[in-house]
Every structure is written in structure tokens, then in C-alpha cells.
Write an enzyme that holds these catalytic residues in place. Structure first.
Site, PDB file in Angstrom:
ATOM      1  N   TYR A 206      29.001  47.189  31.104  1.00 29.30           N
ATOM      2  CA  TYR A 206      28.719  48.384  31.904  1.00 29.30           C
ATOM      3  C   TYR A 206      29.733  49.463  31.567  1.00 29.30           C
ATOM      4  O   TYR A 206      30.793  49.198  31.013  1.00 29.30           O
ATOM      5  CB  TYR A 206      28.731  48.070  33.406  1.00 29.30           C
TER       6      TYR A 206
ATOM      7  N   ASP B 179      43.549  36.939  45.805  1.00 26.27           N
ATOM      8  CA  ASP B 179      43.521  35.759  44.941  1.00 26.27           C
ATOM      9  C   ASP B 179      44.562  34.714  45.330  1.00 26.27           C
ATOM     10  O   ASP B 179      44.434  33.545  44.959  1.00 26.27           O
ATOM     11  CB  ASP B 179      43.756  36.169  43.482  1.00 26.27           C
TER      12      ASP B 179
END
Length: 412
Positions: free
Chosen positions: A226, A304
Site C-alpha cells: 500500500y 507490545d
């Protein structure tokens, strides 16, 4: 020496809560900005000498852009982000469309905020520009933590110490904060590695690429590309299955020919994008099993550090942004209460944050893992059944089905 200190009850001058955020990535900076936005004193401690993102692309879905717009980043996202018109899922060899789901306008209309494709470095820079310089402390590598009951003390390799009413570990999948709270535990290799690269869009002009998120599915591999950087660059992630990862580093510069060889026989568009890149990096993809808890006393985890997931739902960064908004809302509510109750209110606020976030992030972790199987089916009956199912409309990809992800207001 002491970098910043607190009163015995974990507040700073003026009676407000003080928060130390360990880690200066997207999650850490969003946390500090969210806290400051709500009138809570916050400082960020980052081990690197400068803020940098070695990753390439990141998807900022409406549930995350809602938070970032609220922090004043709308102009930055509009300038450097790209709004994809659709998610276009295709077959690996002949390029046949398996499914096409609208994004951009329909997502914004349904959920009130845009979906952006971005270069991670652009997002990190936008966040850093909003953070007052005196709030960011570089070259601070965490070496020790002590919860004194009425405040937390953090110690750093440079000899500095910081005291705060609350400490947040937003220090990534290899989180030292997590290890200090719950003991050492290695992330688990997911059996996937990813070649990543950025190609100047000019080089790919001949391909006539649409402004879409394109996801190509093949045997034991998939390929995503993208536009990012306001449309000036094309980001790609080329993921293949691999049995093991023995390297000490979890990212290595690799030869482009190696990536091309891994995608031998794939559609010419996929191969043309790989061929056009100057350099590619190979990343080992790790995750962690969902934790039973994120918080202990006046300390908690974010992003995370507590819910590392595969990127196959494109929600890793969005979950860290959501965490930041929820945590700031809970701490703001505690700060608004009577100061005499603050000692008990802060650990309680962290448990409320954890209770609000843990089920949602665990669900997305599981879905991301499941997509590895879905995207990598070998050609055969299972793949044919998947393709037929997708041609009738991707289960879970309708606006109604996505509302629980994209419509979520993390600060509410």
C-alpha cells in the site's frame, strides 16, 4: 542522581498524579500525550539516542485515528497518511480478485474517523512534535524498578533515577518492565518471517497501482502492499513461513534477490514491486501468549509489552493507541477524586484499565493468529473453499461485523 521526584504519595507539586512512561515508541508517546491532555504529569524515558522507527508501514484504523485526532494530530495524519479506497484481496499467481471491501469513505462515514496508511516514522515524528521537549528523556535504558508502595522508582543505565506515582512499561515485545514485573520470558517465534521494503512510487508508475491495501494470498505466504508517505512511497510486507529463527537479531538487511526467490512464480505485479526496492529487511515475527494480568501495584504494561500480536489484523499499533486512551481516562478519574484516597485509587485504576483492555486485545491476538492459516492455505480443496467463501463476501469484513473493532471508543 534523581531525574524527577515526587511527593511521598506519588504526586507532584500541585497535587496531581505523576507518571513515568518507559519506551518512546508509538504507544509510549501516545500515552504521554493522552495523560498530558488530561492534565496528568508525564515523562517518557527512551533507551535510544534518538527516536526512530525501523518498521515501514502502519495502518491507523478509525478506532485509533479517533484517539490521535483528539490529541491534535488530524492535520499531520491528513498530510502524511493515505486513505485507501478498498482492501483488495487477491490470488497469488493469477491476481484474481478474491474479495474487495470498501475502506476510506465508507469507514469514515460509518465510524466517524478516517482509516490511514502511514509510514511509521511519519506517525512517530508527529507524536514527538506534540510532546514538550523537556518531557522526553533519551539515552535512558531501564535497569531496575522498585515499587515503594507510595511511589515507584526507576533506575537507568546512565545513573539517572526517576520517581513517579505510576510507571507504565510501553517498551515493546522485549520489555524490561515486563521482565521486572513478572520475570523473564522469551517471546515465541510464530513460524513467520517478513521481508519489508519501501519503494518510491515513481518507480512503479507503470503498474497503475490503485490506492488500495492489496493482500495477495498464496501457499505458506502472503504479500501486502500500500501507499504511504502522502503517496510518495509504496510499502510492502512479504511474509513467508519458516521453521525456525536462530539469529540473535530479529531484523536483518537481506539481498533483494533472496526475497524475489521466495516469491518465485507469484504474479508479475508482486515481483515487480520487490524488484524495484533498493534494500529489504527480513524480520522474524514473534508474539507472546496473552498475560493473565498486566499490572502490579503502581506499575502496568501497555502495547507490545503485554499483547504483542501478529500483524495479520493490522491492529498492533491501534491497540497500543487505544491502551493509551483507556489508561489516561482511568488515571484522570482517579486524579479527580479526593487526594486522601489517591494511594488506593491508583492501583485500582490500573486494574480497571487492565480489565477494560485485556479481553479485547486477547481476542485480536487470537484473530491475528487465525489469519495466518487463512492467508497461507496451500492450493487445494481448502483453498478453493476459502476462495468461494470470499467471493460471496468476506466473513467478518462487513461494516457491521467490524463495528466492534473500528467503532470502539477507548476513552469512553
Amino acid at each position: 542522581m534523581s531525574a524527577h521526584s515526587t511527593h511521598p504519595d506519588g504526586t507532584r507539586d500541585g497535587g496531581g498524579i505523576s507518571v513515568a512512561v518507559v519506551g518512546g515508541g508509538i504507544g509510549g508517546l501516545t500515552t504521554a500525550l493522552s495523560l498530558l491532555h488530561r492534565g496528568i504529569d508525564a515523562h517518557v524515558y527512551e533507551q535510544a539516542a534518538e527516536l526512530s522507527e525501523v518498521g515501514a508501514g502502519v495502518q491507523i484504523s478509525p478506532n485509533a485515528s479517533r484517539v490521535l485526532h483528539g490529541l491534535g494530530l488530524a492535520d499531520d495524519l491528513e498530510r502524511t497518511g493515505v486513505k485507501p479506497v478498498a482492501l483488495h484481496q487477491r490470488r497469488w499467481d493469477d491476481g484474481r480478485t478474491l474479495a474487495r471491501s470498501p475502506q476510506a469513505g465508507p469507514l469514515e462515514a460509518a465510524f466517524g474517523f478516517p482509516h490511514y496508511l502511514m509510514h511509521r516514522a511519519d506517525l512517530l515524528a508527529a507524536l514527538a512534535r506534540r510532546l514538550p521537549a523537556e518531557r522526553l528523556h533519551l539515552r535512558h535504558r531501564l535497569t531496575g524498578l522498585t515499587d515503594h508502595g507510595d511511589h515507584v522508582e526507576a533506575r537507568f543505565a546512565n545513573g539517572a533515577r526517576a520517581e513517579a506515582g505510576v510507571l507504565v512499561g510501553a517498551d515493546g515485545i522485549h520489555s524490561p518492565t515486563r521482565a521486572a514485573l513478572f520475570g523473564p520470558e522469551h517471546p515465541r517465534f510464530t513460524g513467520c518471517v517478513a521481508y519489508r521494503g519501501l519503494v518510491p512510487a515513481e518507480r512503479l508508475r507503470g503498474l497503475g497501482l490503485e490506492v488500495t491495501t492489496q493482500l495477495w494470498m498464496g501457499p505458506r505466504a502472503h504479500f501486502v502492499h500500500y501507499f504511504v508517505g502522502g503517496g510518495r512511497l509504496v510499502n510492502f510486507v512479504a511474509i513467508i513461513e519458516r521453521d525456525s529463527w536462530t539469529r540473535e537479531s530479529w531484523t536483518d538487511r537481506r539481498d533483494v534477490a533472496e526475497a524475489l526467490a521466495a516469491f518465485e512464480g507469484w504474479h508479475p505485479q508482486v515481483r515487480a514491486i520487490i524488484e524495484a526496492v533498493d534494500e529489504t529487511y527480513l524480520w522474524a515475527l514473534f508474539d507472546r501468549a496473552p498475560l493473565r494480568r498486566w499490572s502490579a501495584g503502581r506499575m502496568t504494561l501497555l502495547g507490545d509489552a503485554c499483547h504483542a500480536m501478529l500483524p495479520f489484523m493490522a491492529q498492533g499499533a491501534a491497540m497500543a493507541v487505544e491502551d493509551a486512551a483507556t489508561l489516561a481516562a482511568r488515571l484522570a478519574a482517579a486524579q479527580a477524586g479526593p487526594r486522601r484516597d489517591l494511594a488506593a485509587a491508583l492501583p485500582a485504576a490500573l486494574l480497571q484499565y487492565e480489565a477494560a483492555r485485556l479481553p479485547r486485545t486477547s481476542r485480536l491476538q487470537a484473530m491475528s493468529t487465525a489469519n495466518k492459516t487463512e492467508f497461507h492455505l496451500p492450493d487445494g480443496p481448502g483453498q478453493a473453499e476459502r476462495d468461494a467463501r470470499m467471493s460471496e463476501g468476506v466473513p467478518g469484513m462487513s461494516l457491521q461485523a467490524l463495528a466492534w473493532v473500528y467503532g470502539h471508543d477507548a476513552a469512553a
